[in-house]
Design an enzyme around this catalytic site. Structure first.
Site, PDB file in Angstrom:
ATOM      1  N   ALA A 503       0.837  -1.204   0.000  1.00 33.49           N
ATOM      2  CA  ALA A 503       0.000   0.000   0.000  1.00 33.49           C
ATOM      3  C   ALA A 503       0.871   1.254   0.000  1.00 33.49           C
ATOM      4  O   ALA A 503       0.586   2.219  -0.714  1.00 33.49           O
ATOM      5  CB  ALA A 503      -0.941  -0.005   1.205  1.00 33.49           C
ATOM      6  N   GLU A 654       1.074  -7.201   8.058  1.00 35.51           N
ATOM      7  CA  GLU A 654       1.650  -8.145   8.997  1.00 35.51           C
ATOM      8  C   GLU A 654       1.529  -7.733  10.454  1.00 35.51           C
ATOM      9  O   GLU A 654       1.730  -8.541  11.365  1.00 35.51           O
ATOM     10  CB  GLU A 654       3.116  -8.401   8.613  1.00 35.51           C
TER      11      GLU A 654
HETATM   12 MO1  MOS Z   1       5.021 -11.403   3.823  1.00 38.02          MO
HETATM   13  S1  MOS Z   1       5.466 -12.962   5.108  1.00 38.02           S
HETATM   14  O1  MOS Z   1       6.486 -10.508   3.820  1.00 38.02           O
HETATM   15  O2  MOS Z   1       4.557 -12.072   2.350  1.00 38.02           O
END
Ligand code: MOS
Length: 689
Positions: A503, A654
């Site tokens: 993004a 994440e």
């Molecule tokens: Mo993510 S684990 O950096 O695709």
């Protein structure tokens, strides 16, 4: 910058096609005259192929080819800094369980599977090294993603020895496999020296480059298409062996070839989170102020390539301790090369660090949140830079309010719901906010409609939606007038969708291109008109750029059965500008569910003598299902960041997967008084006397 539409919880542009089944994922793509390839994978973890008997397989009607090291075309399988070494049938060595050793191509999927079952491979097996504890082949890697792999500030050992309170503990996490719903899949077609590939990948640009290198053809000759992904979680970030094997098979049979991995093969040549053993030492004064942190990480890699689970990176920057050491050591084992998985490093590292902080809170007799506030880092302790923005205090406060932290009786085993033990736990979430180079074109047609084009991919996170939202906002158009095109290397290049940077990266390019287009329209230029932007990578500027959050869990534990139920999870996250509150929330919740899996369920088990995986399926490898999740909410803490990038976006992919396992593990300790430091927390570990 005032962007009213941005941030709105608008529905996914691709929602309807996904829920109606109209979205074509890679394996759904039907090309004329396609043949089907099936991999045969090794049944030993170390040794050599003694013989390949493909007579029966080849004699079956409808079998087009059986490829093994004996007859496969020679290609470039070696790895380099940016690409993993692959298993492309180039020699007779076997280095891990389920390594591809043959590929069968047939007229139908059933025919190919049947023929694959008839290929007889005899092995000369050698005793494999099956665990990091028994591996003697250890070394310290030099760097991790451009960061030094080991760092020392001050004199941590001296400070630890002098500390009034010392917590020295070892935490460990098992091998975990990504297990997206959609298996890896590749469809390859050659036209002379030109290769077209449909691939389930997080990075079409990387697939293109890698295939060009493997087959020694110009990059421009390779086109890679990926319209939708059914989950990746890092597992589809690398370019793995089957992608090249599909292209190799297509070249050999002179046909389009489709290759889809079976679920057991998803535990083979496509990466996983490596096992870690993490020693943490915390030194603090009686008030809980940290004087020293040491975090020494041992993790596994393969015998033929390197991947570092970067669990210690987070420890360098999370708390204001003057003396810090983080080290990473690798142990080679006979397993496939590990890879990025769901906040690689930060997920496993925050489990260890935040569990240790909870142990320190108990040792010092200080509330867990208060302990974090006493050690709050106002500037990045690692490089001394100011944070571009940091609203972690607000996250702690909001999360604590929503979970009802003030009701918590801090004594372990003190809270009950009937006969069930009740526990509450918390942990910090954090993930770096990075930006890599990305390009985008924004074009206005003569009818005033707009198309945004970028060769990014849809990881399932909202890529079709948020860039259209961004362009619509800047061009002051209704969202229905703006369409996103992605997933094709014919489009302007964009990075791997990983590292929570998409993004920020693609968004910055779309922002720049849309702004340029708007300025030209304002000057009187007429559509059709397009503007392109090539936004640059931005690592390590004047500011330290990280997203933060706080995770809270409420669990109930059956004291007789050791069964843990996560009744509620609350996350509160500050990650700069949120492009779409709905898709961001989905990502946060997904990350929190990953935390449940990490804390309680997920573990790939290896037979200690053969090195073979014994639970390579979804019956034996447990992931959280709906009944495991309980109530869950992710709150967005508003945050403006004027420094991180032109759109103020830090990325949310994440962040939700960090701290979530520790929040559950500390809640389980609070409920039971049993500290399980080896994930997953299974009933038998809780019931041990
Ligand atoms: Mo993510 S684990 O950096 O695709």
């Amino acid at each position: 910058m005032n962007l009213p539409l941005v941030g709105a919880a608008v529905d996914r542009a691709d929602g309807r096609v996904k829920v109606t089944g109209a979205a074509r994922y890679t394996a759904d793509v039907a090309l004329p005259n396609a043949a089907y390839a099936v991999m045969v994978t090794s049944e030993i973890a170390r040794g050599r192929i003694a013989s390949v008997d493909a007579v029966r397989a080849r004699s079956l009607q409808g079998v087009l080819a059986v490829l093994s090291y004996e007859n496969a075309p020679r290609v470039r399988a070696e790895g380099n800094d940016n690409a993993f070494a692959l298993s492309l049938l180039q020699d007779d060595r076997v280095r891990y369980d389920r390594e591809p050793v043959a590929v069968v191509v047939g007229e139908s999927l059933e025919r190919a599977h049947h023929a694959a079952s008839l290929v007889r491979i005899a092995y000369e097996a050698q005793a494999p090294v099956t665990s990091i504890e028994t591996s003697t082949d250890r070394y310290a890697p030099e760097e991790i993603f451009g960061h030094p792999a080991s760092v020392t500030r001050g004199d941590p050992e001296a400070a630890l020895s002098a500390a009034a309170i010392q917590v020295r503990r070892v935490y460990s996490t098992p091998v975990e496999h990504h297990n997206p719903m959609e298996p890896h899949a590749t469809i390859a077609s050659w036209d002379g020296d030109r290769l077209t590939v449909y691939d389930a990948t997080q990075g079409i640009t990387n697939v293109r480059k890698r295939l060009a290198a493997i087959f020694e053809i110009p990059v421009e000759n390779v086109r890679v298409i990926s319209s939708f992904l059914g989950g990746g979680f890092g597992g589809k970030g690398g370019v793995w062996s089957h992608v090249a094997l599909a292209a190799m098979a297509a070249r050999v049979v002179g046909r389009t070839v489709k290759l889809v991995l079976t679920r057991p093969q998803m535990f083979g040549s496509v990466g996983y989170r490596p096992r870690t053993i993490q020693a943490i030492a915390l030194g603090a004064d009686r008030d809980g102020r940290l004087s020293a942190i040491a975090h020494d990480v041992l993790s596994q890699t393969s015998v033929f390539d390197e991947f570092v689970e970067s669990s210690g990176l987070v420890t360098k920057m999370l708390y204001a301790a003057p003396n810090v050491r983080t080290t990473h050591t690798l142990a080679r084992v006979n397993a496939a090369t590990p890879t990025y998985m769901r906040a690689p490093g930060e997920a496993s590292g925050t489990f260890a660090l935040e569990s240790a902080m909870d142990e320190l809170a108990y040792a010092a007799g200080i509330d867990s949140i208060e302990l974090r506030l006493r050690n709050y880092a106002q500037t990045d302790p690692d490089d001394g830079k100011e944070f571009s923005s940091k609203h972690l205090r607000e996250c702690y406060a909001l999360g604590a309010e929503k979970i009802g932290w003030s009701e918590r009786d801090v004594r372990p085993r003190s809270m009950r719901n009937g006969r069930l033990l009740l526990g509450m736990g918390m942990a910090t979430a954090t993930y770096p906010a990075n930006r890599v180079s990305a390009s985008a074109v924004v074009r206005m047609e003569a009818d005033g409609s707009v198309v945004v084009r970028s060769g990014t991919q849809d990881l399932g996170t909202g890529s079709y939606t948020v860039y259209a939202q961004l362009a619509a906002t800047i061009l002051e158009l209704p969202l229905e007038r703006v369409r996103m095109e992605l997933g094709d290397t014919d489009l302007p290049p964009a990075p791997l969708s990983a590292g929570s940077w998409t993004a920020a990266s693609v968004g910055s390019a779309v922002y720049e291109a849309a702004s340029a287009l708007r300025d030209r329209l304002r000057k009187g230029e007429k559509a059709p008109l397009e503007a392109r932007a090539d936004a640059k990578a931005a690592w390590g500027g004047r500011y330290s750029t990280h997203a933060f959050g706080a995770q809270f869990a409420r669990v109930e534990v059956d004291p007789d059965l050791g069964e843990v139920r996560v009744r509620a999870m609350i996350g509160a996250f500050a990650a700069g500008r949120i492009l779409n509150r709905k898709t961001a929330r989905s990502q946060y919740l997904g990350g929190m569910v990953f935390g449940i899996g990490m804390a309680l369920h997920e573990e790939t088990r290896f037979d200690a003598s053969t090195g073979r995986i014994v639970n390579a399926n979804l019956a034996g490898y447990l992931v959280p299902v709906n009944a495991d999740v309980g109530s869950m909410e992710a709150y967005i803490v508003e945050e403006e960041d004027a420094h991180v990038n032109p759109i103020g976006v830090k990325g949310v992919g994440e962040l939700g997967a960090t701290g979530s396992a520790a929040a559950i593990a500390t809640a389980v300790f609070h409920a039971t008084g049993v500290r399980v430091r080896d994930l997953p927390i299974t009933p038998e570990k809780l019931l041990q006397p």
